[in-house]
Design a protein around this motif. Sequence first.
Motif, PDB file in Angstrom:
ATOM      1  N   THR A  76       0.257  -1.258  -0.058  1.00 41.64           N
ATOM      2  CA  THR A  76       0.206  -0.095   0.069  1.00 41.64           C
ATOM      3  C   THR A  76       0.791   1.370   0.274  1.00 41.64           C
ATOM      4  N   GLU A  77       2.308   1.041   0.574  1.00 35.51           N
ATOM      5  CA  GLU A  77       2.538   2.447   0.367  1.00 35.51           C
ATOM      6  C   GLU A  77       3.642   2.300  -1.150  1.00 35.51           C
TER       7      GLU A  77
ATOM      8  N   GLU B 171       0.453   3.414  -3.243  1.00 33.28           N
ATOM      9  CA  GLU B 171      -0.112   5.089  -3.046  1.00 33.28           C
ATOM     10  C   GLU B 171       0.863   6.152  -3.790  1.00 33.28           C
TER      11      GLU B 171
ATOM     12  N   ARG C 231      -0.342   8.599  -6.331  1.00 37.19           N
ATOM     13  CA  ARG C 231      -0.079   9.863  -5.914  1.00 37.19           C
ATOM     14  C   ARG C 231       0.825  10.959  -7.677  1.00 37.19           C
TER      15      ARG C 231
ATOM     16  N   ALA D 127      -1.587   4.955   4.274  1.00 35.02           N
ATOM     17  CA  ALA D 127      -1.478   4.937   2.381  1.00 35.02           C
ATOM     18  C   ALA D 127      -2.559   3.896   2.229  1.00 35.02           C
TER      19      ALA D 127
ATOM     20  N   GLU E 225      -5.457   6.523   1.827  1.00 36.23           N
ATOM     21  CA  GLU E 225      -5.569   7.539   0.288  1.00 36.23           C
ATOM     22  C   GLU E 225      -5.533   6.745  -0.725  1.00 36.23           C
ATOM     23  N   LEU E 226      -5.991   5.989  -0.841  1.00 37.58           N
ATOM     24  CA  LEU E 226      -5.562   4.243  -1.730  1.00 37.58           C
ATOM     25  C   LEU E 226      -7.574   4.197  -2.211  1.00 37.58           C
TER      26      LEU E 226
END
Length: 704
Positions: free
Chosen positions: A543-544, A547, A551, A583, A586-587
């Motif tokens: 996910t990091e 994300e 972005r 993260a 945000e996704l």
Amino acid sequence: MQSEVTRETFWTVGPVGKAVFYFLSALAVVYFVYGTYARFARYAEGADEPFDRLDDLPGRVVAAAGTVASNRGQFDRDLYAGVMHSFVVWGFLTLLVGTTILGVDIDLWRPAVGESFFVGEFYLSYSFVMDAMGLLFVVGVGMALYRRYAEREGRLWGRHTSFEDDAFVWTLFLLGAGGYLLEAVRIVGSAGMASYERVSFVGFFLAGLLSEAGLGPAAAETLYHWGWWSHALLALGFVAFLPAGKPFHMISSFANVVTRDEKAGVRLPGVPADAAPDEIGYTSLDDVSWRHLLDQDACTKCGRCSSVCPAKASGRPLDPRDVILDLKNYRQDRDAGRTEEVDIVADGGDSVVAAETMESCMSCMACMDACPVDIEHVTEFTHMNRRLTETGQMDEGVQEAMMNAFQNGNTFGEPARTRPEWTDDLEFEVPDAREEAVEYLWYVGEYPSYDERNRRVARSLATLFERAGVSYGILYEEERHDGNDVRRVGEEGLFEMLVEENAEAFADCEFEAVVTTDPHSMNTFRNEYPEISEFDAPVHHYTEVVEDLVRRGRLGLDGTELDYTATYHDPCHLGRMNEVYEAPRELVRATGVRLAEMPRNRADSFCCGGGGGGLWMEFDDDPKPSEERLREALEDTDAGGDVEKFVVACPMCATMYEDGRKTGDYEAEIEIVDVAELLCEALDAKGDTEAESGSDSASSAAAD
């Protein structure tokens, strides 16, 4: 006139009484010093710690002082308790400092200088501050009494609740409230209601009430004499016996915070290479480390750990507080010769802790996160699990999983060659990190490799990497179980073997960073592998990485693709243990989904039940942790029944919640979806929209 603005400190006591008081004070101090020394001398007898607990000691002390002064731990999850404890701590410390100042004036300053500084403006300022902070102290203790006896807060009561708990809180109240009453009587009798005593606003107010009730100077003098001695004896008794009971936590808990390991639980201690089988895990008191002995004395019985433990909430025989206090009571009884020596942990028979209690732990670290004095439950529990493992007292399901991991490198017992079969249904070939240099070495993990439900997650993530043009590759059949939960059920030897095999496979590849599907893998690669291998590459959860791709516009999402409400579950290993919170959120938002937070989120998240070997064991939970969490999603979020999807970012969570959805009868109400699957759904929706738009444009052109 300034010299008259003061008070007589030993009014009605007299020379003989003063001598008796100093003798008793000295005796109390001797008892206190000896008792404190005896406690710390006992800690020194504990086993060594594998990690340095006293490095940068000045910095540790300063940080601990900040923690205690701010009461950060007490405010977490409980505003009432935070305010209550702050009032008690700040008030108590102020009264302690004030008493010390008075002692300096009487015993040091006056004999040396010949006059007192306890006069005039200093006296007035002193009296006002002491009254104000003393009031906070009394209010704080009153709040504690109300919560304990009027509300009867459940977590404050248990099988370890005893007379010492009552004696402690009532002694504090009597010292605080009795001090004000004593001050009021003195103002009536000694000061004659002098106007300058108004700065002692609480005492002056009570003095007014007593005066109106008919208390005169003569009666006040007699009452003060007996009241002063009662107050003094109670205070000196409190000091003398402080090391012997619950009040000692005022010292031990500070020492606990000073010596905390910031990675406790996240990173577990290893087993010495030369350790004999009977030296692995906690067998007897001699095996318990000095820090874990300190843990036991730092426990205040507040029950915060118990109130957040998913095992206890599910009806399993684990109460983190009781385990710590059982060990403490056994230690005290054994040291005093009141009991025979028994095993620390065992499956059946006499033992301090039962095997099924340790098997119940999910290693989610909620207990440690909730503990305001940094008790390291999970680390201690792991030592006990190691003893069970070493003596063959392991759950049958766990034994089977461990044997599979040993023979095949995965707990499913499947051949290593079938590990990459999840790639067969993809329309593209997944790169082989063993054959080409890549930016990201993707450790897929065993559930996304072997479990059909989680294979969809692996394929979704591979699709995202392809769409974004990421340079990535996998290990194919060279990948082995990461070992995170293998270590937490006590199989340290197998864990070390898996570390060696995975680290060797990593070393044969050329890459810049590791990305994992499973937060459990990320945790052990990031925090534990470097401790026992040469692996030291950066490690990220997917996910990091994704994300960052979103972005930078690498996936082309504009936040309008999906239109429904979902909630997100923070996996313990991703959130609480490694603080990756934003993260994944945000996704979710990047897809257009409306995110409704559950009440227990981020560090306060509630475990799915799969950690600590939970996936490999059968429990008669009521309700299952996964069922309780799904209920919370549908009933306790602000969106309520509008929540359509339950978003996860961990294969273990996906497995547990799919099971909970069935057993809890939630199949028609909510769908379980991984963040990677959600993103692919958004991309598909975007593609459909663009296709429809293209078709409409074509139709319009044809008509023209």
